[in-house]
Design a protein around this motif. Sequence first.
Motif, PDB file in Angstrom:
ATOM      1  N   ARG B 250      76.496  40.338  46.564  1.00 12.10           N
ATOM      2  CA  ARG B 250      75.186  40.213  47.206  1.00 12.10           C
ATOM      3  C   ARG B 250      74.237  41.248  46.616  1.00 12.10           C
ATOM      4  NH1 ARG B 250      75.179  38.239  52.977  1.00 12.10           N
ATOM      5  NH2 ARG B 250      76.636  36.509  52.850  1.00 12.10           N
ATOM      6  N   PRO B 251      73.014  40.838  46.269  1.00 10.56           N
ATOM      7  CA  PRO B 251      72.055  41.836  45.777  1.00 10.56           C
ATOM      8  C   PRO B 251      71.648  42.775  46.916  1.00 10.56           C
ATOM      9  CG  PRO B 251      70.985  39.707  46.061  1.00 10.56           C
ATOM     10  CD  PRO B 251      72.451  39.481  46.309  1.00 10.56           C
ATOM     11  N   MET B 252      71.274  43.995  46.563  1.00 11.84           N
ATOM     12  CA  MET B 252      70.817  44.953  47.575  1.00 11.84           C
ATOM     13  C   MET B 252      69.446  44.516  48.096  1.00 11.84           C
ATOM     14  SD  MET B 252      72.984  47.405  48.043  1.00 11.84           S
ATOM     15  CE  MET B 252      74.535  47.897  47.236  1.00 11.84           C
ATOM     16  N   ARG B 253      69.235  44.678  49.379  1.00  8.77           N
ATOM     17  CA  ARG B 253      67.924  44.389  49.973  1.00  8.77           C
ATOM     18  C   ARG B 253      67.400  45.633  50.682  1.00  8.77           C
ATOM     19  NH1 ARG B 253      68.432  39.286  53.809  1.00  8.77           N
ATOM     20  NH2 ARG B 253      70.603  39.925  54.150  1.00  8.77           N
ATOM     21  N   PHE B 254      66.138  45.631  50.980  1.00  9.72           N
ATOM     22  CA  PHE B 254      65.478  46.699  51.764  1.00  9.72           C
ATOM     23  C   PHE B 254      65.594  48.058  51.090  1.00  9.72           C
ATOM     24  CE2 PHE B 254      67.861  43.756  54.563  1.00  9.72           C
ATOM     25  CZ  PHE B 254      66.811  42.920  54.862  1.00  9.72           C
ATOM     26  N   THR B 255      65.666  48.056  49.766  1.00 11.77           N
ATOM     27  CA  THR B 255      65.832  49.325  49.078  1.00 11.77           C
ATOM     28  C   THR B 255      64.589  49.732  48.293  1.00 11.77           C
ATOM     29  OG1 THR B 255      66.852  48.147  47.249  1.00 11.77           O
ATOM     30  CG2 THR B 255      68.337  49.136  48.854  1.00 11.77           C
ATOM     31  N   GLU B 256      63.564  48.857  48.320  1.00 12.43           N
ATOM     32  CA  GLU B 256      62.322  49.180  47.606  1.00 12.43           C
ATOM     33  C   GLU B 256      61.234  49.537  48.618  1.00 12.43           C
ATOM     34  OE1 GLU B 256      62.191  49.445  44.390  1.00 12.43           O
ATOM     35  OE2 GLU B 256      64.235  48.663  44.107  1.00 12.43           O
ATOM     36  N   ALA B 257      60.383  50.471  48.215  1.00 12.59           N
ATOM     37  CA  ALA B 257      59.290  50.852  49.111  1.00 12.59           C
ATOM     38  C   ALA B 257      58.291  49.704  49.226  1.00 12.59           C
ATOM     39  CB  ALA B 257      58.601  52.098  48.583  1.00 12.59           C
ATOM     40  N   ASP B 258      57.646  49.633  50.358  1.00 10.16           N
ATOM     41  CA  ASP B 258      56.617  48.654  50.633  1.00 10.16           C
ATOM     42  C   ASP B 258      55.523  48.736  49.574  1.00 10.16           C
ATOM     43  OD1 ASP B 258      55.054  46.839  51.780  1.00 10.16           O
ATOM     44  OD2 ASP B 258      54.815  47.870  53.702  1.00 10.16           O
ATOM     45  N   LYS B 259      55.246  47.599  48.932  1.00 14.72           N
ATOM     46  CA  LYS B 259      54.276  47.609  47.837  1.00 14.72           C
ATOM     47  C   LYS B 259      52.849  47.923  48.326  1.00 14.72           C
ATOM     48  CE  LYS B 259      56.860  46.642  44.237  1.00 14.72           C
ATOM     49  NZ  LYS B 259      58.121  46.479  44.935  1.00 14.72           N
ATOM     50  N   LYS B 260      52.596  47.648  49.591  1.00 16.81           N
ATOM     51  CA  LYS B 260      51.262  47.906  50.115  1.00 16.81           C
ATOM     52  C   LYS B 260      51.000  49.404  50.295  1.00 16.81           C
ATOM     53  CE  LYS B 260      52.098  45.069  53.394  1.00 16.81           C
ATOM     54  NZ  LYS B 260      52.172  44.226  54.586  1.00 16.81           N
ATOM     55  N   GLY B 261      52.057  50.177  50.091  1.00 17.07           N
ATOM     56  CA  GLY B 261      51.966  51.608  50.353  1.00 17.07           C
ATOM     57  C   GLY B 261      50.755  52.283  49.720  1.00 17.07           C
ATOM     58  N   LEU B 262      50.507  51.957  48.451  1.00 19.87           N
ATOM     59  CA  LEU B 262      49.447  52.670  47.740  1.00 19.87           C
ATOM     60  C   LEU B 262      48.072  52.385  48.344  1.00 19.87           C
ATOM     61  CD1 LEU B 262      48.678  54.516  45.420  1.00 19.87           C
ATOM     62  CD2 LEU B 262      48.332  52.486  44.018  1.00 19.87           C
TER      63      LEU B 262
END
Lengths: 84, 269
Positions: B250-262
């Motif tokens: 299974r690929p990892m999920r929920f490991t990237e920061a929200d792109k809207k952050g900036l």
Amino acid sequence: MGLLDVFRKRKPASANVAKERLMILVAQERATRGGPDYLPLLQRELLEVIRKYVNVDNEAVQVRVDKDGEQDVLELNVTLPDGD
Amino acid sequence: MAEIIVVTSGKGGVGKTTTSASIAMGLAERGKKVAVVDFDVGLRNLDLIMGCERRVVYDFVNVIQGECTLKQALIKDKRNEKLFVLAASQTRDKDALTPEGVEKVLDELRQDFDFVICDSPAGIERGAHLAMYFADRAVVVVNPEVSSVRDSDRVLGIMASKSRKAERGDGTIKEHLLITRYSPKRVADGDMMSIADIEEILGLPIIGVIPESELVLQSSNAGVPVILDNQAPAGQAYADAVARLLGEDRPMRFTEADKKGLLKRLFGS
Ligand SMILES: Nc1ncnc2c1ncn2[C@@H]1O[C@H](COP(=O)(O)OP(=O)(O)O)[C@@H](O)[C@H]1O
Ligand SMILES: [Mg+2]
């Protein structure tokens, strides 16, 4: 958080500092693992003695116990600074 | 024949009990017959997280001391009939868990179950050692934080030399890392070690990454393992970890920061 914060000068990322410290510590702890309990202390005292004569850094002295057949061998490794 | 999985960490409060509860429930949801055993003698908690605290009559130590049968002490989960809980004793006598007693109980569980999950106490003392001693596999729970990572390495070292498998020369415990309380945003900000950092330091494969989530506390409050909340990222991440334990990719999920952050950062929030 507002516009200004984004451009405020950043400190060096603390996560990188954490990682570097752990890499060194874990390597050290693994090297003395399974050996007698006195190894870390022996390592520290050796370092102090050597420092009376040469200025070496903290990782310069490595001690470990290896098995050579039936015998336990205490292995010491001292890295001296580059002579200049 | 059951596989015995210890959930351990060295450091306390990192999420072992939360993880034990969700992995046990997750395996049961996947049709496996599961027993989850609380090894934290004196500090029983798994029963609360599982939501069966009012049904504890007998505990682990009662079984070891022959005051009841294992069957009497196993609490059947109300939501999943394939899942059973064995509560820890509240006795303050740390020696109540004996190696022979633990071995006998685990051997008996092995006959009847597909998986036995051992929820380890913190530390490297008797309870923690016994929880790992008979294991076939280990899930080492780690927070992206210096002392947790260091303690994990220490536990891994003990497991490599002081397990039954190691002492018998019968292979080794299969080890997995589970990172929990992970905050992708803080990693992106450089304030928290990343998955790759921890993987590099400890040199172990990662079975799951559970995000920091307020819903974990709410689940604990309700006595519902967070894996049953299939809207919650933490619940879904646990379901992925369970699938990986069962050998799925299974690929990892929920490991990237929200792109809207900036954008949020630029225009404030
Ligand atoms: N992913 C998570 N997000 C937020 N809080 C968490 C998470 N996992 C665990 N916690 C919280 O951390 C605390 C310790 O968890 P627990 O499972 O009891 O740890 P341990 O068994 O290792 O002592 C609890 O308050 C729990 O709700
Ligand atoms: Mg616990």
